[in-house]
Design a protein around this motif. Structure first.
Motif, PDB file in Angstrom:
ATOM      1  N   ALA A 356     -10.892   2.622  -8.457  1.00  0.00           N
ATOM      2  CA  ALA A 356     -10.242   3.932  -8.302  1.00  0.00           C
ATOM      3  C   ALA A 356     -11.292   5.034  -8.178  1.00  0.00           C
ATOM      4  CB  ALA A 356      -9.304   4.205  -9.472  1.00  0.00           C
ATOM      5  N   GLN A 357     -12.356   4.936  -8.990  1.00  0.00           N
ATOM      6  CA  GLN A 357     -13.418   5.948  -8.901  1.00  0.00           C
ATOM      7  C   GLN A 357     -14.090   5.903  -7.531  1.00  0.00           C
ATOM      8  OE1 GLN A 357     -16.023   5.297 -12.255  1.00  0.00           O
ATOM      9  NE2 GLN A 357     -14.326   5.517 -13.696  1.00  0.00           N
ATOM     10  N   VAL A 359     -12.968   4.662  -4.596  1.00  0.00           N
ATOM     11  CA  VAL A 359     -12.173   4.873  -3.383  1.00  0.00           C
ATOM     12  C   VAL A 359     -11.275   6.102  -3.470  1.00  0.00           C
ATOM     13  CG1 VAL A 359     -10.588   3.797  -1.744  1.00  0.00           C
ATOM     14  CG2 VAL A 359     -12.223   2.394  -2.977  1.00  0.00           C
ATOM     15  N   ILE A 360     -10.701   6.355  -4.646  1.00  0.00           N
ATOM     16  CA  ILE A 360      -9.777   7.497  -4.748  1.00  0.00           C
ATOM     17  C   ILE A 360     -10.537   8.782  -5.069  1.00  0.00           C
ATOM     18  CG2 ILE A 360      -7.796   8.466  -5.983  1.00  0.00           C
ATOM     19  CD1 ILE A 360      -6.863   5.575  -6.477  1.00  0.00           C
ATOM     20  N   ASP A 361     -11.469   8.715  -6.018  1.00  0.00           N
ATOM     21  CA  ASP A 361     -12.178   9.933  -6.434  1.00  0.00           C
ATOM     22  C   ASP A 361     -13.262  10.341  -5.445  1.00  0.00           C
ATOM     23  OD1 ASP A 361     -10.565   9.625  -8.598  1.00  0.00           O
ATOM     24  OD2 ASP A 361     -12.118   8.910  -9.950  1.00  0.00           O
TER      25      ASP A 361
ATOM     26  N   ARG B 263      -2.945  -0.965   4.926  1.00  0.00           N
ATOM     27  CA  ARG B 263      -4.059  -0.182   4.386  1.00  0.00           C
ATOM     28  C   ARG B 263      -3.836   1.301   4.685  1.00  0.00           C
ATOM     29  NH1 ARG B 263      -9.798  -0.233   2.522  1.00  0.00           N
ATOM     30  NH2 ARG B 263      -9.847   1.954   1.957  1.00  0.00           N
ATOM     31  N   TRP B 266      -1.397   2.497   2.263  1.00  0.00           N
ATOM     32  CA  TRP B 266      -2.045   2.724   0.964  1.00  0.00           C
ATOM     33  C   TRP B 266      -2.750   4.091   0.948  1.00  0.00           C
ATOM     34  CZ3 TRP B 266      -6.842   3.754  -1.064  1.00  0.00           C
ATOM     35  CH2 TRP B 266      -7.014   3.528  -2.437  1.00  0.00           C
ATOM     36  N   THR B 270      -1.840   7.138  -1.549  1.00  0.00           N
ATOM     37  CA  THR B 270      -2.869   7.784  -2.365  1.00  0.00           C
ATOM     38  C   THR B 270      -2.909   9.290  -2.103  1.00  0.00           C
ATOM     39  OG1 THR B 270      -4.113   5.729  -2.327  1.00  0.00           O
ATOM     40  CG2 THR B 270      -5.320   7.691  -2.998  1.00  0.00           C
ATOM     41  N   THR B 284      -3.068  10.812  -9.222  1.00  0.00           N
ATOM     42  CA  THR B 284      -4.288  10.023  -9.002  1.00  0.00           C
ATOM     43  C   THR B 284      -5.198  10.037 -10.229  1.00  0.00           C
ATOM     44  OG1 THR B 284      -5.088  11.995  -7.862  1.00  0.00           O
ATOM     45  CG2 THR B 284      -4.546  10.081  -6.486  1.00  0.00           C
ATOM     46  N   ARG B 290      -3.646   4.695 -11.534  1.00  0.00           N
ATOM     47  CA  ARG B 290      -4.937   4.310 -10.944  1.00  0.00           C
ATOM     48  C   ARG B 290      -5.059   2.784 -10.926  1.00  0.00           C
ATOM     49  NH1 ARG B 290      -8.829   8.314 -10.679  1.00  0.00           N
ATOM     50  NH2 ARG B 290     -10.617   7.092 -11.363  1.00  0.00           N
ATOM     51  N   GLN B 291      -4.624   2.147 -12.013  1.00  0.00           N
ATOM     52  CA  GLN B 291      -4.632   0.676 -12.068  1.00  0.00           C
ATOM     53  C   GLN B 291      -3.733   0.103 -10.965  1.00  0.00           C
ATOM     54  OE1 GLN B 291      -6.142  -1.708 -14.404  1.00  0.00           O
ATOM     55  NE2 GLN B 291      -7.480   0.019 -14.810  1.00  0.00           N
ATOM     56  N   LEU B 293      -2.752   1.519  -8.111  1.00  0.00           N
ATOM     57  CA  LEU B 293      -3.308   1.731  -6.764  1.00  0.00           C
ATOM     58  C   LEU B 293      -4.486   0.799  -6.516  1.00  0.00           C
ATOM     59  CD1 LEU B 293      -3.093   5.640  -6.677  1.00  0.00           C
ATOM     60  CD2 LEU B 293      -1.900   4.072  -5.113  1.00  0.00           C
ATOM     61  N   ALA B 294      -5.325   0.641  -7.530  1.00  0.00           N
ATOM     62  CA  ALA B 294      -6.490  -0.245  -7.366  1.00  0.00           C
ATOM     63  C   ALA B 294      -6.038  -1.692  -7.202  1.00  0.00           C
ATOM     64  CB  ALA B 294      -7.437  -0.102  -8.560  1.00  0.00           C
ATOM     65  N   LEU B 297      -4.989  -2.192  -3.756  1.00  0.00           N
ATOM     66  CA  LEU B 297      -6.147  -2.209  -2.844  1.00  0.00           C
ATOM     67  C   LEU B 297      -6.878  -3.559  -2.908  1.00  0.00           C
ATOM     68  CD1 LEU B 297      -7.763  -0.409  -0.839  1.00  0.00           C
ATOM     69  CD2 LEU B 297      -9.326   0.048  -2.723  1.00  0.00           C
TER      70      LEU B 297
END
Lengths: 392, 397
Positions: A356-357, A359-361, B263, B266, B270, B284, B290-291, B293-294, B297
């Motif tokens: 998450a860090q 790709v999202i952050d 993708r 996704w 996000t 986010t 976050r878990q 979404l990850a 992915l």
């Protein structure tokens, strides 16, 4: 497009498989399991690791190594997981890799040939117990060239000739038998390892001068990826043995493997393990090629492999029935090794948070080579990064 | 290990991209363009656009040139799927014909069938439906009951088919019917694959409305419908074997197109999450989401790696066999993971088309619902798991 091992890597895989089949099979693992007071590194096995070059895999040729890559080391790790092989292979390889990545020419010349030959053994303490494997989770504190701290659950600290320790300002080499170092062994549930706590109280440390946060991160990612490969080896063997057993175990007049409750679970497991195998392979390759998504790939591999092995080793016990819960059956070897490794160098949840860090952050920094640009939703940018074209 | 594509493959990608740049108007790449059009209108636009694409040589990528195809490699087909998904190009209006009927006719068809079927199919002059499922024969396809009785030179067909994609737009249908009684009670025997004209009085198609509100499939009723006795593909009584061969043509599919599409989904989920508040901060930043979404992915990236694996096998001339059932489970489950993430991110707002400030989530919500169908059609997840367990792992029946 060849997403598969090379012929040389397959030959390496065959070599380690046939060695383990002939010299260190389930029988030897079981004998070893019944000797918890031994030093944990069966001498013939360790000697063979040295002779075959399996300790030298990442050591450059100029230091008497064979100069291969993380993917080659991953091939070995996977077979060692499948065979629940004991011994300080991982610690020795990682200690060597720390010195290769961040040591001076003199340090490399002094240490690497002996590590590559198995004449000396290595151990590492790179992250604080329970922490995500990033450079800021260093377990020791340095001050004026000496180190202090309590390093929990270090693998093979009693056998090690050299210990690589991470402090807030980089990596240090420690003599585990030197002044200011106390090693306290701990009983491990997984008997294919020896664990201990290493207490540093003003211990003399030899700094690895090149240990930048980036290189420390690379070392941590290498550790996570090698452990991920061990885990997929565990997971695959757990599944294969369970399938074989359930083909022949008869209840209600039928093999239990004919029941859908079991079949569907095992099919799902096969798919999860296949994904984890791909991820563990790609992550090793991505490190070797320094691909832009190497860190992301390492976390994907460790998260997926941890979860797949967790499910597989639990299923191995369940789908063997009562026999799977006995000491006599080898299911617990896999279960216990999995418990140790699934949390080593970050568990699945920690790696998902890291994903998450990454790709999202901080979108864009870990763009995978083939795909669309993170952050862009239309997917029509035609960024010019053709699939695979940026691969080296 | 080498993840590069060949120069020939990359040239093909460039060629396709520049064709798309020139021939796919930017408005057609946006959901808004399609939102206010009826099923019929959008079907006709897609049909025409796709026909022009075929004329310019971007159809039948792996089909031999003698059949009007491009004679390309499986990798080129994967690149085609990837680029089409990246460009938000309209999906094909002839999916069953292209994926299944074309290759089967090439393998088993008479010269007449090859000539009459393949080119018109490739150019969307004839839209083909697949008539397999019946109300009483879904996962258990061999339980089908539709009858075709000889009458002069024809077959007289009576029965009902269901879940027929494009039922309302189809010109012809390849369909399974019983042309003779099963011998000795073997339900796979006595079935033939008929090629039936849908524009005749004995055929009635009715739309079925899906949970999304769209009607992409329907029912087809046969009441004394006719087809010539020569309009059998693969021989009289060989319908089951023909159907199995037909379904096997999906096996080489790499799922790279699905990866690219999901993708992108996704990324949109996000983006939405960054604009949705949860406990006083963007979703986010919520540790649980976050878990989520990850985790989605991770599955997506593993699907990509698996597509590389499939491409490696097919480029090396290996048949994936029943591994194909795994690929179907993988992409449809991954799609659901991304959809689950969307549902959790938006929460109660799943009920509404927009989230304040004109941020539309309608397309994501429709996709999330569509994902529920993908684990049913083409062999339900449960059927596929049984196939993987028995045919890949070797567990007993």
């Amino acid at each position: 497009m060849q997403f598969q091992l090379t012929d040389e890597q397959r030959a390496l895989q065959d070599a380690v498989r046939s060695y383990l089949r002939d010299r260190f099979s389930a029988t030897q693992v079981r004998e070893f399991y019944e000797q918890p007071e031994s030093d944990g590194a069966p001498a013939p096995l360790w000697q063979a690791l040295g002779e075959q070059g399996w300790l030298a895999v990442l050591v450059p040729e100029e230091q008497d190594g064979i100069g291969l890559g993380v993917l080659d080391a991953a091939v070995l790790a996977r077979e060692f997981g499948a065979g629940t092989v004991p011994g300080p292979w991982l610690g020795t390889v990682l200690a060597g890799e720390a010195i290769r990545l961040t040591g001076s020419k003199e340090q490399q010349a002094e240490r690497l040939p002996a590590l590559a030959a198995g004449e000396t053994k290595g151990a590492v303490a790179l992250v604080k117990q329970g922490s995500t494997p990033v450079p800021t989770s260093a377990p020791a504190t340095s001050s004026g060239g000496t180190l202090s701290g309590s390093l929990g659950l270090v693998e093979y600290p009693e056998l090690a000739d050299v210990l690589v320790v991470a402090a807030q300002d980089g990596l240090y080499l420690i003599d585990p038998k030197g002044a200011g170092v106390t090693v306290t062994p701990t009983t491990a549930l997984d008997r294919t390892v020896r664990l201990g706590t290493v207490t540093l109280d003003g211990a003399a440390g030899e700094r690895l001068e090149g240990s930048t946060p980036e290189l420390v991160q690379r070392l941590l990612d290498t550790a996570a990826v090698l452990v991920a490969n061990d885990l997929v080896g565990i997971a695959r063997r757990a599944l294969v043995d369970t399938v074989e057993y359930d083909k022949t175990r008869v209840q209600f007049g039928k093999p239990v493997g004919s029941f859908q409750a079991i079949k569907h679970d095992l099919a799902d497991l096969h798919i999860a393990i296949t994904f984890a195998e791909h991820a563990a392979t790609y992550a090793a390759y991505a490190l070797d090629e320094q691909r832009p998504d190497a860190q992301l790939a390492a976390s994907i591999a460790k998260a997926k492999a941890s979860d797949a092995a967790d499910t597989a080793t639990a299923a191995m016990i369940q789908y063997h029935g009562g026999i799977g819960y006995t000491w006599e059956h080898h299911a617990h070897f896999y279960f216990k090794r999995c418990k140790r490794l699934q949390a080593s160098y970050g568990d699945a949840a920690q790696h998902r948070e890291r994903i998450a860090q990454l790709v999202i952050d901080a979108p864009g920094t870990q763009d995978e080579v083939t795909g669309v640009n993170p952050g862009g939703s239309s997917g029509v940018q035609g960024s010019g990064v053709a699939a695979g074209a940026a691969a080296s | 290990m080498d993840l590069r594509f060949s120069e020939q493959d990359e040239d093909f990608r460039k060629e396709l991209r520049s064709w798309l740049d020139a021939n796919l108007p930017s408005e057609m790449r946006e959901a808004a363009f399609w939102a206010d059009k009826s099923d019929d209108e959008s079907f006709e636009i897609r049909r025409e656009w796709e026909a022009n694409k075929a004329k310019d040589g971007f159809a039948g990528i792996v089909w031999p040139e003698e059949y009007g195809g491009r004679g390309g490699t499986p990798t080129m087909k994967a690149i085609y799927d990837e680029e089409m998904a990246k460009a938000n190009a309209p999906s094909t209006v002839n999916p069953l014909g292209l994926a299944f009927l074309g290759p089967t006719v090439m393998a088993l068809g008479t010269d007449y069938q090859k000539r009459e079927i393949i080119k018109p199919l490739l150019h969307n002059e004839v839209i083909w439906c697949q008539g397999f499922s019946e109300p009483g024969a879904g996962s258990d396809l061999a339980a089908l009951q539709m009858k075709a009785e000889p009458q002069g030179e024809d077959y007289l067909i009576n029965g009902q088919k269901i879940w027929t994609t494009n039922a309302m737009h189809g010109d012809k249908i390849f369909t399974l019917a019983r042309t003779s009684s099963p011998e000795g009670g073997k339900k796979h025997a006595g079935i033939s694959m008929l090629l039936v004209d849908m524009h005749q009085p004995g055929i009635e198609a009715r739309p079925l409305k899906q949970m999304t509100g769209a009607s992409e499939f329907g029912e087809v009723f046969y009441t004394d419908a006719l087809c010539k006795q020569t309009d059998i593909l693969g021989g009289e009584g060989n319908g089951w074997a023909t159907a199995m061969l037909l379904l096997s043509f999906e096996r080489g599919s790499s799922a790279i197109g699905q990866y690219t599409e999901f993708r992108k989904m996704w990324e949109e989920v996000t983006n939405v999450a960054a604009q949705v508040e949860r406990d006083g901060r963007p979703a986010t930043e919520d540790p649980v989401l976050r878990q989520e979404l990850a985790a989605a992915l991770i599955e997506l990236e593993c699907l990509k790696y698996h597509s590389w694996h499939v491409l490696t096998q097919t480029s090396n001339g290996k048949d994936l066999g029943f591994e194909a059932s795994m690929t179907k489970i993988m992409w449809s489950e991954t799609f659901r993971r991304v959809s689950d993430a969307h549902e959790k991110v938006v929460g109660t707002a799943f009920q509404v088309p927009e989230l304040g400030q004109g941020l539309s989530i309608e397309e994501l919500t429709t996709m999330a619902m569509w994902s529920r169908s993908c684990t049913i059609w083409g062999g339900s997840q449960q059927v596929q798991r049984t196939v993987v367990a028995e045919r890949v792992l070797g567990l007993p029946r």
